[in-house]
Design a protein around this motif. Structure first.
Motif, PDB file in Angstrom:
ATOM      1  N   SER A   1       0.820  -1.214   0.000  1.00  0.00           N
ATOM      2  CA  SER A   1       0.000   0.000   0.000  1.00  0.00           C
ATOM      3  C   SER A   1       0.858   1.270   0.000  1.00  0.00           C
ATOM      4  CB  SER A   1      -0.917   0.012   1.235  1.00  0.00           C
ATOM      5  OG  SER A   1      -0.159  -0.035   2.416  1.00  0.00           O
ATOM      6  N   THR A   2       2.151   1.117  -0.148  1.00  0.00           N
ATOM      7  CA  THR A   2       3.067   2.266  -0.175  1.00  0.00           C
ATOM      8  C   THR A   2       4.100   2.069  -1.266  1.00  0.00           C
ATOM      9  OG1 THR A   2       4.618   1.296   1.414  1.00  0.00           O
ATOM     10  CG2 THR A   2       2.807   2.610   2.317  1.00  0.00           C
ATOM     11  N   TYR A   3       4.900   3.085  -1.491  1.00  0.00           N
ATOM     12  CA  TYR A   3       6.057   2.978  -2.366  1.00  0.00           C
ATOM     13  C   TYR A   3       7.115   3.947  -1.858  1.00  0.00           C
ATOM     14  CZ  TYR A   3       4.598   7.414  -4.513  1.00  0.00           C
ATOM     15  OH  TYR A   3       4.281   8.724  -4.718  1.00  0.00           O
ATOM     16  N   TYR A   4       8.338   3.779  -2.330  1.00  0.00           N
ATOM     17  CA  TYR A   4       9.393   4.717  -1.950  1.00  0.00           C
ATOM     18  C   TYR A   4      10.275   5.006  -3.155  1.00  0.00           C
ATOM     19  CZ  TYR A   4      12.308   0.481  -1.393  1.00  0.00           C
ATOM     20  OH  TYR A   4      12.966  -0.699  -1.598  1.00  0.00           O
ATOM     21  N   HIS A   5      10.901   6.183  -3.135  1.00  0.00           N
ATOM     22  CA  HIS A   5      11.829   6.563  -4.188  1.00  0.00           C
ATOM     23  C   HIS A   5      13.193   5.928  -3.934  1.00  0.00           C
ATOM     24  CE1 HIS A   5       9.184   9.424  -6.162  1.00  0.00           C
ATOM     25  NE2 HIS A   5       8.880   9.952  -4.992  1.00  0.00           N
ATOM     26  N   ARG A   6      13.836   5.580  -5.022  1.00  0.00           N
ATOM     27  CA  ARG A   6      15.151   4.947  -4.962  1.00  0.00           C
ATOM     28  C   ARG A   6      16.193   5.954  -5.429  1.00  0.00           C
ATOM     29  NH1 ARG A   6      14.762  -0.294  -8.243  1.00  0.00           N
ATOM     30  NH2 ARG A   6      14.694   1.209  -9.937  1.00  0.00           N
ATOM     31  N   TYR A   7      17.330   6.042  -4.703  1.00  0.00           N
ATOM     32  CA  TYR A   7      18.367   7.020  -5.023  1.00  0.00           C
ATOM     33  C   TYR A   7      19.724   6.333  -5.180  1.00  0.00           C
ATOM     34  CZ  TYR A   7      14.916  10.417  -3.426  1.00  0.00           C
ATOM     35  OH  TYR A   7      13.782  11.162  -3.267  1.00  0.00           O
ATOM     36  N   PHE A   8      20.517   6.836  -6.126  1.00  0.00           N
ATOM     37  CA  PHE A   8      21.864   6.301  -6.377  1.00  0.00           C
ATOM     38  C   PHE A   8      22.885   7.408  -6.118  1.00  0.00           C
ATOM     39  CE2 PHE A   8      25.490   5.580  -9.253  1.00  0.00           C
ATOM     40  CZ  PHE A   8      25.902   4.340  -8.798  1.00  0.00           C
ATOM     41  N   CYS A   9      23.967   7.069  -5.406  1.00  0.00           N
ATOM     42  CA  CYS A   9      25.022   8.038  -5.126  1.00  0.00           C
ATOM     43  C   CYS A   9      26.156   7.857  -6.125  1.00  0.00           C
ATOM     44  CB  CYS A   9      25.559   7.882  -3.707  1.00  0.00           C
ATOM     45  SG  CYS A   9      26.944   8.994  -3.324  1.00  0.00           S
ATOM     46  N   PRO A  10      26.442   8.863  -6.968  1.00  0.00           N
ATOM     47  CA  PRO A  10      27.540   8.727  -7.931  1.00  0.00           C
ATOM     48  C   PRO A  10      28.912   8.792  -7.282  1.00  0.00           C
ATOM     49  CG  PRO A  10      26.626  10.929  -8.029  1.00  0.00           C
ATOM     50  CD  PRO A  10      25.753  10.156  -7.081  1.00  0.00           C
ATOM     51  N   GLU A  11      28.955   9.213  -6.016  1.00  0.00           N
ATOM     52  CA  GLU A  11      30.233   9.337  -5.324  1.00  0.00           C
ATOM     53  C   GLU A  11      30.753   7.989  -4.833  1.00  0.00           C
ATOM     54  OE1 GLU A  11      33.600  11.249  -3.792  1.00  0.00           O
ATOM     55  OE2 GLU A  11      32.044  11.990  -5.133  1.00  0.00           O
ATOM     56  N   CYS A  12      29.893   7.206  -4.176  1.00  0.00           N
ATOM     57  CA  CYS A  12      30.353   5.934  -3.594  1.00  0.00           C
ATOM     58  C   CYS A  12      29.678   4.720  -4.227  1.00  0.00           C
ATOM     59  CB  CYS A  12      30.130   5.927  -2.083  1.00  0.00           C
ATOM     60  SG  CYS A  12      28.397   5.988  -1.559  1.00  0.00           S
ATOM     61  N   GLY A  13      28.737   4.943  -5.163  1.00  0.00           N
ATOM     62  CA  GLY A  13      28.128   3.828  -5.883  1.00  0.00           C
ATOM     63  C   GLY A  13      27.101   3.041  -5.101  1.00  0.00           C
ATOM     64  N   THR A  14      26.507   3.638  -4.066  1.00  0.00           N
ATOM     65  CA  THR A  14      25.534   2.920  -3.249  1.00  0.00           C
ATOM     66  C   THR A  14      24.115   3.399  -3.511  1.00  0.00           C
ATOM     67  OG1 THR A  14      25.842   4.509  -1.452  1.00  0.00           O
ATOM     68  CG2 THR A  14      27.179   2.518  -1.383  1.00  0.00           C
ATOM     69  N   TRP A  15      23.157   2.558  -3.108  1.00  0.00           N
ATOM     70  CA  TRP A  15      21.739   2.861  -3.251  1.00  0.00           C
ATOM     71  C   TRP A  15      21.143   3.200  -1.888  1.00  0.00           C
ATOM     72  CZ3 TRP A  15      19.308   3.051  -7.940  1.00  0.00           C
ATOM     73  CH2 TRP A  15      19.989   2.480  -9.021  1.00  0.00           C
ATOM     74  N   SER A  16      20.212   4.125  -1.870  1.00  0.00           N
ATOM     75  CA  SER A  16      19.469   4.478  -0.672  1.00  0.00           C
ATOM     76  C   SER A  16      17.995   4.604  -1.032  1.00  0.00           C
ATOM     77  CB  SER A  16      19.983   5.799  -0.079  1.00  0.00           C
ATOM     78  OG  SER A  16      21.357   5.711   0.237  1.00  0.00           O
ATOM     79  N   ARG A  17      17.176   4.794  -0.018  1.00  0.00           N
ATOM     80  CA  ARG A  17      15.750   4.891  -0.266  1.00  0.00           C
ATOM     81  C   ARG A  17      15.153   6.024   0.537  1.00  0.00           C
ATOM     82  NH1 ARG A  17      12.331   0.281   2.712  1.00  0.00           N
ATOM     83  NH2 ARG A  17      10.867   2.012   2.712  1.00  0.00           N
ATOM     84  N   GLY A  18      14.059   6.546   0.047  1.00  0.00           N
ATOM     85  CA  GLY A  18      13.344   7.590   0.753  1.00  0.00           C
ATOM     86  C   GLY A  18      12.286   7.004   1.658  1.00  0.00           C
ATOM     87  N   PRO A  19      11.492   7.868   2.307  1.00  0.00           N
ATOM     88  CA  PRO A  19      10.432   7.391   3.196  1.00  0.00           C
ATOM     89  C   PRO A  19       9.295   6.751   2.410  1.00  0.00           C
ATOM     90  CG  PRO A  19      10.314   9.761   2.953  1.00  0.00           C
ATOM     91  CD  PRO A  19      11.570   9.336   2.267  1.00  0.00           C
ATOM     92  N   ASN A  20       8.555   5.883   3.091  1.00  0.00           N
ATOM     93  CA  ASN A  20       7.392   5.272   2.454  1.00  0.00           C
ATOM     94  C   ASN A  20       6.329   6.314   2.163  1.00  0.00           C
ATOM     95  OD1 ASN A  20       8.394   2.663   2.459  1.00  0.00           O
ATOM     96  ND2 ASN A  20       7.599   2.221   4.501  1.00  0.00           N
ATOM     97  N   ILE A  21       5.748   6.230   0.989  1.00  0.00           N
ATOM     98  CA  ILE A  21       4.686   7.157   0.568  1.00  0.00           C
ATOM     99  C   ILE A  21       3.428   6.329   0.319  1.00  0.00           C
ATOM    100  CG2 ILE A  21       3.962   8.842  -1.145  1.00  0.00           C
ATOM    101  CD1 ILE A  21       6.960   9.312  -1.731  1.00  0.00           C
ATOM    102  N   ARG A  22       2.368   6.688   0.980  1.00  0.00           N
ATOM    103  CA  ARG A  22       1.131   5.911   0.862  1.00  0.00           C
ATOM    104  C   ARG A  22       0.503   6.129  -0.518  1.00  0.00           C
ATOM    105  NH1 ARG A  22      -1.633   2.876   4.038  1.00  0.00           N
ATOM    106  NH2 ARG A  22      -0.247   3.444   5.770  1.00  0.00           N
ATOM    107  N   VAL A  23       0.046   5.056  -1.111  1.00  0.00           N
ATOM    108  CA  VAL A  23      -0.587   5.124  -2.412  1.00  0.00           C
ATOM    109  C   VAL A  23      -1.940   5.804  -2.269  1.00  0.00           C
ATOM    110  CG1 VAL A  23      -1.510   3.810  -4.341  1.00  0.00           C
ATOM    111  CG2 VAL A  23       0.583   3.052  -3.189  1.00  0.00           C
ATOM    112  N   LYS A  24      -2.203   6.830  -3.062  1.00  0.00           N
ATOM    113  CA  LYS A  24      -3.471   7.536  -3.013  1.00  0.00           C
ATOM    114  C   LYS A  24      -4.556   6.702  -3.688  1.00  0.00           C
ATOM    115  CE  LYS A  24      -1.420  12.161  -3.014  1.00  0.00           C
ATOM    116  NZ  LYS A  24      -1.371  13.477  -3.705  1.00  0.00           N
ATOM    117  N   LYS A  25      -5.672   6.585  -3.003  1.00  0.00           N
ATOM    118  CA  LYS A  25      -6.797   5.826  -3.558  1.00  0.00           C
ATOM    119  C   LYS A  25      -7.678   6.731  -4.417  1.00  0.00           C
ATOM    120  CE  LYS A  25      -6.982   2.472   0.194  1.00  0.00           C
ATOM    121  NZ  LYS A  25      -7.831   1.854   1.241  1.00  0.00           N
TER     122      LYS A  25
END
Length: 256
Positions: free
Chosen positions: A232-256
């Motif tokens: 029932s949620t999703y989150y944005h995915r982020y890539f760091c060009p400096e160290c090559g790692t992935w991170s994620r943002g906060p959960n965002i509730r899907v709007k009905k």
């Protein structure tokens, strides 16, 4: 910001009596004559120097004991607690199953507070989950990834016997071995870090202008690369060009 602490401990075996050695021999706790202890511990915060405790005490065993010494690790447990109580993320190799329960168990037995809750990164589990390798032992991985040609310092069972017998030279070597394990662990973590998906730092990224939670660099914008859906949620995915790692943002509730 998350504070990483790299941790490793060395421990003694239980001592006791048994009828015979063998594979899959069942022994009762009644066979234990002398409890195992933590022999030494080493840790490092982020990229700082390695701290350690070599405060093991050898106390004369009672006359009816079959052993010369009783080992006291109470000060070691106090040192570990003082060294780790401000940490937020603990990094270890197979520490979820070994190091962390061991420390808490010995603190409990010594009448001391157990460690505060941490986020844990177990490099053994990360490697096993993310990569198909021939072995997941720290010694093998350090050689395989080019962290160290020689791997870990050489040890054998005799070293543990000598330490328990109170031989200072053996104990000094074990502490050195312990410290080097933390240094190798930190290097292995940095090798594995790009494949860790950043789940430990979930909800710390606001947008692409945030600092990377892995390397703390924000002089280059994070790259927003898609979203990952949950039920029932999703989150944005982020890539760091400096160290090559992935991170994620906060959960965002899907709007009905």
């Amino acid at each position: 910001m998350a504070k990483l602490t790299f941790i490793d401990i060395e421990t003694s075996p239980n001592r006791g009596t048994f009828w015979r050695p063998g594979y899959k021999i069942n022994l009762s706790a009644d066979n234990v004559e002398q409890e195992r202890v933590i022999l030494s511990a080493a840790w490092a915060h982020d990229d700082n120097e390695v701290h350690y405790t070599d405060a093991l005490e050898w106390k004369k065993a009672p006359k009816d004991s079959p052993y010369k010494w009783e080992l006291d690790d109470s000060q070691i447990c106090k040192d570990i607690f003082a060294g780790l109580e401000e940490s937020t993320v603990m990094v270890h190799h197979n520490g979820n199953s070994f190091d962390m329960p061991w420390i808490n168990g010995r603190c409990l037995i010594n009448g001391l507070p157990t460690l505060p809750p941490f986020r844990n990164i177990d490099t053994y589990r990360v490697a096993k989950r993310q990569y198909n390798l021939n072995s997941y032992r720290l010694d093998y991985i350090t050689k395989l990834l080019g962290v160290s040609e020689e791997g870990k310092l050489h040890t054998n069972y005799q070293l543990w016997l000598d330490v328990m017998a109170g031989k200072k030279e053996a104990y000094d070597y074990m502490v050195k071995y312990n410290i080097e394990d933390v240094e190798l662990l930190r290097d292995v973590y940095n090798k594995l870090r790009p494949g860790m998906s950043g789940i430990v730092w979930a909800n710390l990224i606001d947008d692409e202008n945030s600092a990377c939670p892995h390397c703390e660099q924000n002089h280059k914008k994070l790259h927003k690369r898609g979203t990952v859906p949950n039920k029932s949620t999703y989150y944005h995915r982020y890539f760091c060009p400096e160290c090559g790692t992935w991170s994620r943002g906060p959960n965002i509730r899907v709007k009905k």
